[in-house]
Design a protein around this motif. Structure first.
Motif, PDB file in Angstrom:
ATOM      1  N   VAL B  49       0.906  -1.245  -0.018  1.00 58.22           N
ATOM      2  CA  VAL B  49      -0.212   0.110   0.112  1.00 58.22           C
ATOM      3  C   VAL B  49       0.760   1.148  -0.240  1.00 58.22           C
ATOM      4  CG1 VAL B  49      -1.746   1.199   1.230  1.00 58.22           C
ATOM      5  CG2 VAL B  49      -1.779  -1.317   1.333  1.00 58.22           C
ATOM      6  N   ASP B  50       0.584   2.128  -0.941  1.00 59.09           N
ATOM      7  CA  ASP B  50       1.349   3.331  -0.997  1.00 59.09           C
ATOM      8  C   ASP B  50       1.600   4.161   0.539  1.00 59.09           C
ATOM      9  OD1 ASP B  50       2.207   5.432  -3.421  1.00 59.09           O
ATOM     10  OD2 ASP B  50       1.889   6.350  -1.302  1.00 59.09           O
ATOM     11  N   VAL B  52       2.995   6.897   1.323  1.00 55.91           N
ATOM     12  CA  VAL B  52       2.893   8.424   1.442  1.00 55.91           C
ATOM     13  C   VAL B  52       1.545   8.728   1.814  1.00 55.91           C
ATOM     14  CG1 VAL B  52       2.986  10.462   0.193  1.00 55.91           C
ATOM     15  CG2 VAL B  52       4.564   8.735  -0.391  1.00 55.91           C
ATOM     16  N   ILE B  53       0.319   7.871   1.160  1.00 53.73           N
ATOM     17  CA  ILE B  53      -1.030   8.342   1.532  1.00 53.73           C
ATOM     18  C   ILE B  53      -1.339   7.964   2.871  1.00 53.73           C
ATOM     19  CG2 ILE B  53      -3.476   8.203   0.803  1.00 53.73           C
ATOM     20  CD1 ILE B  53      -2.382   7.580  -2.027  1.00 53.73           C
ATOM     21  N   THR B  54      -0.834   6.537   3.309  1.00 57.80           N
ATOM     22  CA  THR B  54      -1.448   6.017   4.237  1.00 57.80           C
ATOM     23  C   THR B  54      -0.602   6.974   5.735  1.00 57.80           C
ATOM     24  OG1 THR B  54       0.483   4.455   4.255  1.00 57.80           O
ATOM     25  CG2 THR B  54      -1.888   3.571   4.251  1.00 57.80           C
ATOM     26  N   LEU B  56       0.219   9.893   5.753  1.00 54.31           N
ATOM     27  CA  LEU B  56      -0.602  11.153   5.655  1.00 54.31           C
ATOM     28  C   LEU B  56      -2.058  10.937   6.610  1.00 54.31           C
ATOM     29  CD1 LEU B  56       0.288  13.773   4.247  1.00 54.31           C
ATOM     30  CD2 LEU B  56      -1.412  13.441   2.672  1.00 54.31           C
ATOM     31  N   MET B  57      -2.679   9.926   6.088  1.00 58.71           N
ATOM     32  CA  MET B  57      -4.004   9.522   6.806  1.00 58.71           C
ATOM     33  C   MET B  57      -3.541   9.432   8.364  1.00 58.71           C
ATOM     34  SD  MET B  57      -6.119   9.720   4.615  1.00 58.71           S
ATOM     35  CE  MET B  57      -5.223  11.043   3.664  1.00 58.71           C
ATOM     36  N   MET B  58      -2.571   8.747   8.714  1.00 56.40           N
ATOM     37  CA  MET B  58      -2.350   8.616  10.006  1.00 56.40           C
ATOM     38  C   MET B  58      -2.000   9.867  10.827  1.00 56.40           C
ATOM     39  SD  MET B  58      -2.427   5.571  10.451  1.00 56.40           S
ATOM     40  CE  MET B  58      -1.575   4.836  12.063  1.00 56.40           C
TER      41      MET B  58
END
Lengths: 307, 87
Positions: B49-50, B52-54, B56-58
């Motif tokens: 899973v990418d 960068v996005i995860t 950021l969500m965290m």
């Protein structure tokens, strides 16, 4: 209790519409193979532009058009970076988010606390709006809501029933094949990304001239990231985007409605982000990506030399 | 940012002794940050899973969680200890 549900449902449609605009835009952008993580930036720029232009000219529709242009302009930067320069789409998208966030903050400095001089009209659809319950729920909204809902079947039909849509879908599945068949991959991607940006800008306009209606710095409050997750949730399909957008619109409404009942708004504000991670996780496997029809060429720059 | 949540919670249960309290605060801070980074790390390593996005969500989850934790502490009238002479 019934009153509570009715009020929450009534608020859901205006709350979900910015998400719907954004998701439709992101569907088109990703369908061409360009992942645009700058939704938040484009929405904020759209919101501040719509507010500023409306305040300056007194014409709300000029504001809305300007918002779409602002979103498109920002997206075209992303398009240039990802398509022409073939840079990393995630990094460029994040940069776009920060650019939009910062720029809209600077531009909107004087708009904070100002009321909007004109109000968006609410259109009561004759006959239908008189239906009890459903009438006030579905047929008494501002024009932007109707525009978003009309856009759903139109964009679906363009995507699946026209030659343009076929080019767009072929570019996302196999750009090399599309190129051999005479589709201008670069042009299609530029157009789709810019169009997606324009829709995100419209979503921002919904927030600042209809939903709020005022300018607050960073007013998207997570909507930008929800859109990115919704696009996967909708499996890149405009019809499912409609469902997802209003589902999440509902969650956003509950965030405020449940507050008096002692449920922390932060708990619900967290949900979209957790949901985004879950969606990314579930859709990560190769088999799963195939099954839900993920664009095969997403995040892959296309160049003729590398066939 | 993420490590603040467990830190605030644990800090309440720390002994009166300032030095020991500070020590535990730092330790839990390290632990909290590591745990938070573990989520994108596992998702990346195991399922590609990418990250960068995860991550950021965290960040957004953490920032909401901190406010939530603070509210809960205030609600149950738990006083978060502060060091003398500073925040």
């Amino acid at each position: 209790m019934l009153q509570f549900i009715l009020l929450a449902l009534q608020a859901t449609i205006p709350a979900g519409t910015p998400l719907l605009f954004g998701t439709l835009g992101e569907v088109y952008s990703e369908r061409s193979g360009v992942l645009n993580l700058g939704v938040k930036g484009m929405m904020l720029m759209g919101a501040v532009t719509a507010f500023g232009v409306t305040a300056a000219t007194g014409n709300i529709w000029l504001g809305v058009v300007a918002a779409a242009l602002a979103g498109a302009l920002l997206a075209s930067i992303h398009a240039f970076a990802c398509i022409t320069l073939q840079l990393n789409q995630v990094v460029s998208g994040l940069a776009l988010t920060m650019l939009g966030q910062g720029l809209s903050g600077i531009i909107g400095k004087h708009f904070i606390g100002q009321p909007l001089p004109v109000k968006m009209v609410v259109i009561h659809i004759p006959v239908l709006s008189d239906i009890p319950f459903l009438g006030s729920l579905l047929f008494r909204h501002d024009p932007l809501v109707y525009l978003a809902i009309i856009l759903v079947p139109v964009l679906w039909a363009v995507l699946y029933r026209t030659r343009w849509g076929l080019s767009l879908r072929s570019v996302d599945e196999s750009p090399a094949t599309a190129d051999t068949l005479g589709v201008n991959v670069v042009l299609v991607r530029y157009l789709a990304t810019t169009f997606g940006g324009a829709l995100c800008g419209l979503g921002g306009a919904c927030l600042s001239v209809v939903y709020a209606p005022s300018w607050i710095e960073g007013m998207t409050a997570g909507a930008g990231w929800i859109v990115v997750a919704l696009t996967i949730f909708a499996m890149w399909d405009p019809l499912r985007a409609l469902l997802g957008a209003y589902l999440f619109g509902g969650v956003r409404v509950l965030q405020y409605r449940l507050q008096p009942l002692g449920i922390s708004p932060n708990l619900l504000a967290m949900l979209p982000f957790i949901f985004t991670i879950l969606v990314l996780w579930i859709s990560a496997g190769e088999a799963m990506r195939k099954r839900i029809g993920a664009p095969a060429a997403l995040m892959k720059p296309y160049s003729r030399e590398e066939k | 940012m993420a490590d603040a949540t467990p830190t605030i919670i644990i800090r309440h249960y720390t002994p009166e002794d300032e030095a020991a309290s500070e020590d535990i605060t730092y330790r839990t801070g390290f632990l909290g940050g590591a745990l938070w980074a573990l989520v994108p790390a596992i998702l990346k390593a195991r399922w590609h899973v990418d990250e960068v996005i995860t991550s950021l969500m965290m960040v957004y989850i953490a920032s909401n969680l901190i406010v939530l934790a603070g509210d809960l502490l205030a609600h149950y009238r738990i006083r978060v200890k502060r060091r003398k002479g500073g925040a």
